[in-house]
Scaffold this motif. Sequence first.
Motif, short mmCIF file in Angstrom:
data_model
loop_
_atom_site.label_atom_id
_atom_site.label_comp_id
_atom_site.label_asym_id
_atom_site.label_seq_id
_atom_site.Cartn_x
_atom_site.Cartn_y
_atom_site.Cartn_z
N MET A 47 17.84 24.89 -15.55
CA MET A 47 18.35 24.02 -16.63
C MET A 47 18.71 24.84 -17.88
SD MET A 47 15.78 20.76 -16.32
CE MET A 47 14.26 21.69 -16.38
N GLY A 48 18.12 25.98 -18.01
CA GLY A 48 18.37 26.80 -19.21
C GLY A 48 18.03 26.06 -20.50
N GLY A 49 16.79 25.67 -20.65
CA GLY A 49 16.39 24.88 -21.83
C GLY A 49 16.64 23.40 -21.61
N VAL A 50 16.96 22.68 -22.69
CA VAL A 50 17.22 21.24 -22.56
C VAL A 50 18.45 21.06 -21.68
CG1 VAL A 50 17.79 19.12 -23.77
CG2 VAL A 50 16.24 20.76 -24.82
N PRO A 51 18.34 20.29 -20.57
CA PRO A 51 19.47 20.21 -19.64
C PRO A 51 20.68 19.53 -20.27
CG PRO A 51 17.76 18.62 -19.08
CD PRO A 51 17.18 19.49 -20.13
N SER A 52 21.86 20.04 -19.96
CA SER A 52 23.10 19.42 -20.44
C SER A 52 23.27 18.08 -19.75
CB SER A 52 24.29 20.32 -20.12
OG SER A 52 24.46 20.38 -18.72
N ARG A 53 24.16 17.26 -20.32
CA ARG A 53 24.40 15.96 -19.71
C ARG A 53 24.90 16.12 -18.28
NH1 ARG A 53 27.80 12.47 -24.05
NH2 ARG A 53 26.21 12.29 -25.68
N ALA A 54 25.78 17.12 -18.08
CA ALA A 54 26.35 17.32 -16.75
C ALA A 54 25.25 17.65 -15.76
CB ALA A 54 27.40 18.43 -16.78
N CYS A 55 24.31 18.50 -16.19
CA CYS A 55 23.23 18.91 -15.32
C CYS A 55 22.34 17.71 -14.97
CB CYS A 55 22.42 20.00 -16.03
SG CYS A 55 21.08 20.66 -15.05
N ARG A 56 22.06 16.88 -16.01
CA ARG A 56 21.23 15.70 -15.77
C ARG A 56 21.92 14.74 -14.79
NH1 ARG A 56 20.91 14.95 -21.98
NH2 ARG A 56 20.44 12.75 -21.64
N ARG A 57 23.23 14.56 -15.00
CA ARG A 57 23.99 13.64 -14.15
C ARG A 57 24.08 14.19 -12.73
NH1 ARG A 57 24.87 8.72 -12.96
NH2 ARG A 57 26.94 8.27 -12.11
N PHE A 58 24.21 15.51 -12.60
CA PHE A 58 24.30 16.17 -11.30
C PHE A 58 23.01 15.91 -10.51
CE2 PHE A 58 23.75 19.85 -8.51
CZ PHE A 58 25.01 20.01 -7.95
N ILE A 59 21.87 16.16 -11.17
CA ILE A 59 20.58 15.97 -10.50
C ILE A 59 20.41 14.50 -10.14
CG2 ILE A 59 18.07 16.16 -10.75
CD1 ILE A 59 18.53 18.48 -12.69
N ARG A 60 20.80 13.62 -11.05
CA ARG A 60 20.66 12.18 -10.81
C ARG A 60 21.46 11.74 -9.58
NH1 ARG A 60 20.30 7.51 -13.86
NH2 ARG A 60 20.62 5.71 -12.50
N ARG A 61 22.74 12.14 -9.55
CA ARG A 61 23.60 11.68 -8.44
C ARG A 61 23.12 12.27 -7.12
NH1 ARG A 61 29.20 12.73 -8.13
NH2 ARG A 61 28.90 11.38 -6.33
N LEU A 62 22.80 13.58 -7.15
CA LEU A 62 22.35 14.26 -5.94
C LEU A 62 21.07 13.62 -5.41
CD1 LEU A 62 22.43 16.60 -3.94
CD2 LEU A 62 21.44 18.07 -5.69
N SER A 63 20.11 13.38 -6.32
CA SER A 63 18.82 12.86 -5.85
C SER A 63 18.94 11.41 -5.40
CB SER A 63 17.76 13.00 -6.93
OG SER A 63 18.11 12.18 -8.03
N ASP A 64 19.79 10.63 -6.07
CA ASP A 64 19.99 9.22 -5.68
C ASP A 64 20.68 9.12 -4.32
OD1 ASP A 64 18.79 8.23 -7.86
OD2 ASP A 64 20.57 7.23 -8.71
N GLU A 65 21.80 9.86 -4.21
CA GLU A 65 22.61 9.69 -3.01
C GLU A 65 21.94 10.26 -1.78
OE1 GLU A 65 26.61 11.05 -3.84
OE2 GLU A 65 26.64 9.73 -5.61
N LYS A 66 21.23 11.38 -1.98
CA LYS A 66 20.60 12.01 -0.81
C LYS A 66 19.12 11.69 -0.70
CE LYS A 66 24.43 13.50 0.47
NZ LYS A 66 25.02 12.92 1.68
N LYS A 67 18.64 10.83 -1.63
CA LYS A 67 17.25 10.38 -1.61
C LYS A 67 16.27 11.54 -1.52
CE LYS A 67 18.06 5.71 -0.22
NZ LYS A 67 19.53 5.79 -0.46
N ILE A 68 16.39 12.47 -2.40
CA ILE A 68 15.42 13.56 -2.42
C ILE A 68 14.65 13.59 -3.74
CG2 ILE A 68 16.19 15.25 -0.70
CD1 ILE A 68 18.13 16.35 -2.63
N ASP A 69 13.43 14.11 -3.64
CA ASP A 69 12.56 14.14 -4.81
C ASP A 69 12.98 15.24 -5.79
OD1 ASP A 69 11.06 12.11 -3.84
OD2 ASP A 69 9.60 13.42 -2.83
N VAL A 70 12.57 15.04 -7.04
CA VAL A 70 12.90 16.02 -8.06
C VAL A 70 11.60 16.46 -8.74
CG1 VAL A 70 14.12 16.45 -10.23
CG2 VAL A 70 15.14 14.93 -8.50
#
Lengths: 360, 516
Positions: A212-235
């Motif tokens: 994340m390199g410090g506070v995650p950027s919006r893009a990074c947050r959205r990336f993790i969100r979409r990836l974890s939602d769509e592929k149903k994986i834990d974070v």
Amino acid sequence: MNKTLLKIKHSAKDVYDKIMKKQKPIMKFPIRSLNNVKYDPKKGYFELLGTKKVRTLTVNTVKTFAQTLRMMALSKEVIEKDDIATKREVYYVSKNWEDAKFNEQPESDTVMDDIEAMFAVNREQLGFIPEEKGGDVAGKLIVIDKDPTSGKGVRIDCTKFGSGAYSVPSDVENLKFETKAKFILAIETAGMFERLNRHQFWKKHNCILISMGGVPSRACRRFIRRLSDEKKIDVYVFCDNDPYGHMNIYRTLKVGSGNAAHINEYFCVPKAKYLGVTPQDVIDYKLPTHPLKDVDIKRAKDALKNDPFVQNHKEWQKALQLMLKMGVRAEQQALAKWGLNYVIENYLPEKLKNPKSWLP
Amino acid sequence: MTKTRADELAKKQREISISEFFTKNRHLLGFDNPIKALMTTIKEAVDNSLDACEEMGVLPDIYVGIRQLSEDRFKVIVEDNGPGIVKEQIPKIFAKLLYGSKFHKLSQSRGQQGIGISASVMYGQLTTGKSAKITSKTGPRKSALFYELHVDTKTNDPEILKDQVVEWKKDHGTRIEIDLEAKYQKGKRGVEEYLKQTAIANPHVTITYSPPSGEEIKFLRATKEMPKEPKEIKPHPYGVELGMLIKMLKDTKAKTLQSFLMNDFSRVSAKVAKEICEKAKLYERSRPGRIAAQEADNLFKAIKNVKIMNPPTNCISPIGEDLIIKGLKKEINASFYTSVTRPPSVYRGNPFQIEAGIAYGGDLPGDELVRLLRFANRVPLLYQQGACAITKSVVSTLWRNYGLSQSRGALPSGPCVILVHIASVWVPFTSESKESIAHYPEIIKEIKLALQECGRRLASHIRKRKKAEHEAKKKSYIEKYLPHIGVGLRDILKLKESEEKKMLKILKDILERSRK
């Protein structure tokens, strides 16, 4: 017609009509701060409360008013041309606005955030993109993107970057994913990410590493969100043990921030869990520490007093109180005391096996 | 006969000479440290010079010079164009402590206790071993006299080392040179600041100052108007202390108690004198010299219980509102000046008069505490600001009402100089070094009234200025940013030029009409 364009036109029309009726025009903005959000653990993110500030056009507000209108006009132009402008570029465009120009970028960023909040859109929908990089990804993941010129699909295998990594683009809305990974490990520092990547931690544990390199950027947050939602994986999140790592980084990733409450719904990862480093880890692993700085103490006390997220989670209250009582913080890298690869061979495997040692 | 312990002690008991007392208690007189010693010496000499010139009725032209002789040794020269001093008096005035013309009379003057200049002479002598050099001339046809003097520290008598007639171009005047151990300091409590403040409170004076290094500085007079000559008055019964009363009873030329009260005090009529005698249970025809101590005490108490008219106040000579402003203007570059001279008032039987002035804006720094200039009988008070009734009055005035910012219990801050002057036949200092005014409620009340009046005028000035600034800002804001509202709306709504113009005209009207 594009929804954002409609919103821009409506709002400009309101201003114009008010003036023609010889009334002072107004603009309404939701207040962007922790005082104006609520947290429902079931929903999982900070939601905006109703409080709005009304900006009436007067002598004192005429400058900001003019700047807001000119930025709305710029947004309209960018959207119509299907172009983009970075936040920095917007700031430079304003240099052509004579007296209405911004002197420093934070001024233009604030006006941009105001417009975003007023229309309840995110800045990418206004045609504006951030400067910040999205974050680095390595591990068991294939990202499907489009070639910018031909428009054909491109498959990006995140195991094939050697000692380097795939970098999250600023707009992640149209990416597709293929993965069988068991979990995503989001890491605060680039240094720790590099260590885990170099030793191919993802291979042994079948996971995806994200720096994340410090506070995650919006893009990074959205990336993790979409990836974890769509592929149903834990974070799982791995940060320094200090109020900044806990609140500014982890809390922002999980439930969003007060400042961007109008878009938190899409830019947070409610299912994220805090793996470490926790204050209890500092004791259990006998980690070397530094004393808390004044700003750390203030941040922790503020969180205990004002942060709706902390107020909803007893475990976090206990953790922050323990940290204040110990009066120390510890970095991820402090694990190196027990050997450079102790984190890979002992700490992370042990923590992964023991969910009771996590924080919500 | 065997010797008693008291006999042994008696051997050690002896009179302490005033000069010995001085050497051990130099701080009482303003010689606590080398910086203050230099300042006190200059102050005493300049005070004397100004008083002398004014008594003679000439506009004072004062020269002040400081030369550095070695690292911690300086020569101070003060020269005036006053009346000069007659031959017999020169040694006593400069080399005998507690000798002077001002101690015995009650009138407004700078020097008050007469201890000043001879103390400097002795200090110089004690620290450098050098004698003081005095030149004085009393008229164009008289010859100038030159003296080198020492104080005999045992007997407090002048010792004349040299006494000769010299040539001097001046028609009349006095010059004194004293070598002393000292330290030279620039800045807020330095000699230059003291002279500058002297020039403010005495706009009829020209001072030429030659510092140890750097160029000569001239403080030129702003008026040729001499201050009104203060009148000598008799003490008011309310103002005397018991000891003083006993001394006056002994010294008086009056034959009866009643005539003593009537002749030696102000505002005592035959009727009042009788009333005092009755209350004190004393026969009004008693000889004053025979009044015993207990009877004097009764008399003293009786005075307090008789209503006596306030003393005359025409004996005071204030600077005056116009001259305060002239004084401030010539030394301080500001954009607004005001001043107030209060009517005279009385504390403990002593008449006094308060004046205040304010300079605001211009070159004055805006974010510091205001500079407070304190004066007593036109003499600047540079030390012990915190202990002074003037400071207390300024601090307890609510300056926020007058447009300055002020923290609790502190001086206000802003681009402002506040001047306060107390003129009195007897200024109540808190110590002999004459640096701060005692806290008499009557004095504090008068100072506050003067400050409040100045404050009200200042507030009105600041309000006007702020309003003008606000109007100008409003106008420039409208001119600057309105066109951009036009551009923004035109771009978004694709307005025609005429529509944009019409809209902007309406908007301009709306904004100009609104008060915010």
